[in-house]
Design a protein around this motif. Sequence first.
Motif, PDB file in Angstrom:
ATOM      1  N   PRO A  56      18.776   4.721 -19.435  1.00 54.33           N
ATOM      2  CA  PRO A  56      18.553   4.985 -18.010  1.00 54.33           C
ATOM      3  C   PRO A  56      17.991   6.376 -17.794  1.00 54.33           C
ATOM      4  O   PRO A  56      18.115   7.245 -18.658  1.00 54.33           O
ATOM      5  CB  PRO A  56      19.964   4.854 -17.421  1.00 54.33           C
ATOM      6  CG  PRO A  56      20.868   5.286 -18.522  1.00 54.33           C
ATOM      7  CD  PRO A  56      20.211   4.815 -19.802  1.00 54.33           C
ATOM      8  N   GLY A  57      17.373   6.598 -16.632  1.00 58.14           N
ATOM      9  CA  GLY A  57      16.755   7.885 -16.348  1.00 58.14           C
ATOM     10  C   GLY A  57      17.311   8.521 -15.094  1.00 58.14           C
ATOM     11  O   GLY A  57      17.918   7.858 -14.256  1.00 58.14           O
ATOM     12  N   ALA A 110       8.612  -0.402 -12.330  1.00 56.18           N
ATOM     13  CA  ALA A 110       9.083  -1.524 -13.142  1.00 56.18           C
ATOM     14  C   ALA A 110      10.461  -1.166 -13.688  1.00 56.18           C
ATOM     15  O   ALA A 110      10.660  -0.909 -14.879  1.00 56.18           O
ATOM     16  CB  ALA A 110       8.103  -1.831 -14.265  1.00 56.18           C
ATOM     17  N   SER A 111      11.425  -1.142 -12.784  1.00 53.78           N
ATOM     18  CA  SER A 111      12.789  -0.744 -13.099  1.00 53.78           C
ATOM     19  C   SER A 111      13.703  -1.371 -12.056  1.00 53.78           C
ATOM     20  O   SER A 111      13.263  -2.194 -11.253  1.00 53.78           O
ATOM     21  CB  SER A 111      12.912   0.784 -13.093  1.00 53.78           C
ATOM     22  OG  SER A 111      12.469   1.315 -11.855  1.00 53.78           O
ATOM     23  N   LEU A 156      15.768   2.842  -9.968  1.00 58.56           N
ATOM     24  CA  LEU A 156      14.829   2.573  -8.881  1.00 58.56           C
ATOM     25  C   LEU A 156      15.146   3.423  -7.658  1.00 58.56           C
ATOM     26  O   LEU A 156      14.242   4.000  -7.034  1.00 58.56           O
ATOM     27  CB  LEU A 156      14.864   1.094  -8.517  1.00 58.56           C
ATOM     28  CG  LEU A 156      14.043   0.683  -7.293  1.00 58.56           C
ATOM     29  CD1 LEU A 156      12.558   0.933  -7.535  1.00 58.56           C
ATOM     30  CD2 LEU A 156      14.295  -0.775  -6.937  1.00 58.56           C
ATOM     31  N   GLN A 157      16.405   3.519  -7.316  1.00 61.00           N
ATOM     32  CA  GLN A 157      16.784   4.309  -6.148  1.00 61.00           C
ATOM     33  C   GLN A 157      16.379   5.769  -6.320  1.00 61.00           C
ATOM     34  O   GLN A 157      15.861   6.400  -5.385  1.00 61.00           O
ATOM     35  CB  GLN A 157      18.289   4.190  -5.905  1.00 61.00           C
ATOM     36  CG  GLN A 157      18.734   2.794  -5.498  1.00 61.00           C
ATOM     37  CD  GLN A 157      20.222   2.712  -5.230  1.00 61.00           C
ATOM     38  OE1 GLN A 157      20.819   3.663  -4.711  1.00 61.00           O
ATOM     39  NE2 GLN A 157      20.832   1.589  -5.579  1.00 61.00           N
ATOM     40  N   LEU A 189       4.209   2.594  -2.269  1.00 58.51           N
ATOM     41  CA  LEU A 189       5.288   2.501  -3.248  1.00 58.51           C
ATOM     42  C   LEU A 189       5.742   1.052  -3.340  1.00 58.51           C
ATOM     43  O   LEU A 189       6.080   0.426  -2.325  1.00 58.51           O
ATOM     44  CB  LEU A 189       6.466   3.392  -2.842  1.00 58.51           C
ATOM     45  CG  LEU A 189       6.169   4.885  -2.654  1.00 58.51           C
ATOM     46  CD1 LEU A 189       7.452   5.642  -2.330  1.00 58.51           C
ATOM     47  CD2 LEU A 189       5.489   5.460  -3.891  1.00 58.51           C
ATOM     48  N   VAL A 190       5.755   0.524  -4.560  1.00 53.68           N
ATOM     49  CA  VAL A 190       6.046  -0.892  -4.771  1.00 53.68           C
ATOM     50  C   VAL A 190       7.222  -1.043  -5.735  1.00 53.68           C
ATOM     51  O   VAL A 190       7.188  -0.506  -6.851  1.00 53.68           O
ATOM     52  CB  VAL A 190       4.816  -1.633  -5.346  1.00 53.68           C
ATOM     53  CG1 VAL A 190       5.138  -3.109  -5.545  1.00 53.68           C
ATOM     54  CG2 VAL A 190       3.612  -1.455  -4.428  1.00 53.68           C
ATOM     55  N   ALA A 191       8.252  -1.744  -5.314  1.00 48.88           N
ATOM     56  CA  ALA A 191       9.370  -2.061  -6.198  1.00 48.88           C
ATOM     57  C   ALA A 191       9.128  -3.431  -6.816  1.00 48.88           C
ATOM     58  O   ALA A 191       8.989  -4.415  -6.096  1.00 48.88           O
ATOM     59  CB  ALA A 191      10.679  -2.054  -5.423  1.00 48.88           C
ATOM     60  N   MET A 192       9.070  -3.475  -8.132  1.00 42.99           N
ATOM     61  CA  MET A 192       8.884  -4.759  -8.799  1.00 42.99           C
ATOM     62  C   MET A 192      10.165  -5.596  -8.781  1.00 42.99           C
ATOM     63  O   MET A 192      10.129  -6.811  -8.894  1.00 42.99           O
ATOM     64  CB  MET A 192       8.411  -4.546 -10.238  1.00 42.99           C
ATOM     65  CG  MET A 192       7.120  -3.738 -10.353  1.00 42.99           C
ATOM     66  SD  MET A 192       5.722  -4.547  -9.562  1.00 42.99           S
ATOM     67  CE  MET A 192       5.454  -5.906 -10.691  1.00 42.99           C
ATOM     68  N   LEU A 193      11.303  -4.929  -8.647  1.00 40.43           N
ATOM     69  CA  LEU A 193      12.588  -5.612  -8.453  1.00 40.43           C
ATOM     70  C   LEU A 193      13.449  -4.712  -7.581  1.00 40.43           C
ATOM     71  O   LEU A 193      13.812  -3.610  -7.990  1.00 40.43           O
ATOM     72  CB  LEU A 193      13.300  -5.885  -9.782  1.00 40.43           C
ATOM     73  CG  LEU A 193      14.744  -6.402  -9.663  1.00 40.43           C
ATOM     74  CD1 LEU A 193      14.787  -7.722  -8.915  1.00 40.43           C
ATOM     75  CD2 LEU A 193      15.388  -6.555 -11.035  1.00 40.43           C
ATOM     76  N   MET A 194      13.754  -5.170  -6.393  1.00 39.26           N
ATOM     77  CA  MET A 194      14.572  -4.396  -5.470  1.00 39.26           C
ATOM     78  C   MET A 194      15.606  -5.299  -4.839  1.00 39.26           C
ATOM     79  O   MET A 194      15.354  -6.492  -4.622  1.00 39.26           O
ATOM     80  CB  MET A 194      13.696  -3.750  -4.396  1.00 39.26           C
ATOM     81  CG  MET A 194      14.369  -2.655  -3.597  1.00 39.26           C
ATOM     82  SD  MET A 194      13.151  -1.713  -2.632  1.00 39.26           S
ATOM     83  CE  MET A 194      14.200  -0.415  -1.958  1.00 39.26           C
TER      84      MET A 194
END
Length: 444
Positions: free
Chosen positions: A247-248, A269-270, A275-276, A293-298
């Motif tokens: 994780p980052g 892509a997270s 993502l947050q 800004l695009v969330a690939m999974l939110m």
Amino acid sequence: MPRRNHLAVTTVSTLIPTARQGASVLFLFGALSCGVAHAQTPQTAQQTPATQPSQSGAKSSATGDGISDGVVRIGVLTDLSGAYSGNVGPGSVLATKLAIEDFGGKVLGKPIEMVSADHLNKADVAASRAREWMDRDKVDVITELGNSAVALAVMGIAQEKGRMTMVTGAGATSITGENCTANNVQWVYDTYALAKVGTVPLVEAGAKKWYFITADYAFGHSLENDGMRFVKDSGGSVAGSSRYPFPGNDFASYLLSAQASKADAVAFASAGADLQNEIKQAREFGLADRQKLVAMLMSITDVHGVGLQAAQRMTFAETFYWDMDDETRAFAQRFFKALGKMPTALQAGQYSAVLNYLRAVEKSGSDKVDVVMQTLRAMPIHDAYARHAHLREDGKLMHDTYVVEVKTPEESRKAWDYYKIIKTIPGDQAFMPLAESRCKLVKK
């Protein structure tokens, strides 16, 4: 049809193992007839001879009524403490509990037990726990498995030992692709569907140039690869990508690279806490002023975590929204009463998967894996989560997917009023067609 048992149960806060211990918790739902669900660890649980697992490592033959060992055991192997715990974790444990409650704690007259543990987002930890559950505790099906590396590891063990897996929290396309097994289902989503539904409309609307910031493991790679594919197939281009160790926490260098690329859209892509943090930091760096800004999974938990001010106007693919109709609201209110927040799509999908597993056991009269799988594929599937759904031969649950947009603070009228459903995409349009599948179970 099974009826919900309205007896008192312990609160979910008493049912969650600590991450440091990595402990399992065993729920004896057969005790619901006395009005209480007891939580015990396998090390201290006093089990009756009828439910005491043997130590041989071999599963006993099915009893006369088709239920092996006289009990149905469900394992929830999830992230209880890490980056994805808000999307799955305690909420997925609760969702499993609610599905079991809908059966009154029994199926075919036999008790249903649940164990749960934290996989710590480590495949080796998950594999060790899965083997222990299958060999010692005689768990019939292991569910959730959020984190694709974890899911793939446990799927292989389940196949080897003749047990079943139901993946609700992991999205790598290989789960029902080249790594598919006859004993597994992928119930909620995959990166193909998320990427297709989440990118194509934006490219068509004018966001032609993209940059990806990607979690550096199987799920992130799959989401990035699928996203890039659909961007290019829709007439867009990819300016570049950065992969960070999962994780980052500090995404500054990756965000600056995305900003310097002058891409129209920056895709994350997270998921989960990563993502947050990306969204918050991207806002701080001013990316949202010039780039989409695009969330690939939110998830709704992510929106809640960053707030409407930061998340407003973001669009992405979803598979569930609590305020969609009366059926979703009824389930969500049960969930909210126990946990104090609305369910994510992954948690609602966990409820659906367990509920339909139990329906298949009841309908078929057996908990044998091949019988349950055959029954799941043949029966209609509809519940608070799954709409127009059926289980495909590769183990993919085909169901409606939705394009949603996050409301502005001014548009939100009540607590958790976060989404506008822009479009409903039928499953056969959202998910990979069988003609493209690399699953060995698919006949072409």
